[in-house]
Scaffold this motif. Sequence first.
Motif: not given
Length: 460
Positions: A345-365
């Motif tokens: 379960x944690x494998x699925x949730x952590x890997x989902x976080x990765x693209x979201x984190x970097x797109x959120x950082x792009x928005x913050x930029x």
Amino acid sequence: MTAPSTSPAAGRGGRWIDEWDPEDETFWRETGEKIANRNLFFSVLSEHIGFSIWTLWSVLVLFMGPEYGLTPADKFLLTSMVTLVGAVVRVPYTFAVALFGGRNWTIVSAGLLLVPSVAAFVVMEPGTSFSTFLLVGMLAGIGGGNFASSMTNINAFFPLRKKGWALGLNAGGGNIGVPVIQLVALAIIGASGGPRVLLGIYIPLIVVAATLGALYMDNLSKVKNDTGAAIDAAKDAHTWIMSFLYVGTFGSFIGYSFAFGQVLQNQFGRTPLQAAYLTFVGPLLGSLIRPVGGWLADRYGGARITLWNFVAMAAATGVVVLASVQKSLPLFTVAFVALFVLTGLGNGSTYKMIPGIFQAKAVAMGLRGEAAAAHGRRLSGASMGLIGAVGALGGVAINLAFRQSFLSYGSGTGAFVAFLAFYAVCFAVTWAVYLRRPVGAAERDEAASEVNPQLSYAEV
């Protein structure tokens, strides 16, 4: 948007798609989804067999009785080294997709699995030296690299809103190679067959996976060999934070997959057949639940699911410690299987976080729309290999911890206590970095919402 062309491009071998924009809903609905799902299916097949070969020695050690002359410490060291190689090769495998193309590298990486399989077939008999077993076992580690290249490839095919499910399904289908090879081994042991029968089954399957990849998969021209992305990802603190969390989820999954059978044999006195009856259950359920972890992360936010998953993992580990002290095999088995489910379960949730984190950082930029999505894909694809590699090192640590625990105390209890403490640290890191709202978080989330109403830095 016209349908993408999959004809060979000048100077390039294989099927190449030059136009690919999964974030365009019209393109995705009319042409993109079908192509992405086809590539996902055959990527899962190749990765599935890669996982089976990587974890091959978790099964082969069950066949290795006293006549092989190996101690329990020898076997834990052997499986630790196999896990280590699988972790290290994930980094070059990630960038091989951009260098050769996803389809092309799938063919090559699947074909390479013949090397450790044939080598094991040759040496698997009593009288072979431990150093030979160690060397041949380390060759099997290349199967661990298939995960990194497969995830990087599939990440490029799917839109952000579908990544949690797609990456979870891709990884879960690969992870299920662990229990499948254990089930096949159970059938062979039950029929009084030897390890070479197992290898004889998998060698032709490798050829089939490589052939189907050649016939039905595609390369994406937009996935370029961007060394700058690798450097940028390596410099980003979130790559290493997510690597740490992935040690707790996937590192636990692969480490326990290698060690479960040996713990049952050495701590509870199970025979190879009795151990084989139990070892496949945890990895099977952990693999099947992984897409659910991705789906829950898509729906409720990966950080939230990951946070509470670590709480549950710590609780399950506490029960394992209790069962280990009381020498209760039924309670130990139930709690360990529950722990496997939670790792998946944690494998699925952590890997989902990765693209979201970097797109959120792009928005913050200050990036918006396709520019933000492209930036997120660029860095998330590059970071996945590093995160997958470091996460897999958790499997090495787990097997080494078990080895030391058995040498020092004669059981795995000491190792489980250490794992419980580690899950508590993972909980604290997840909360502090991704769910505690420091100054400026509200403004950043508001900016992210303007681009994607479902995207928030605290909900990646």
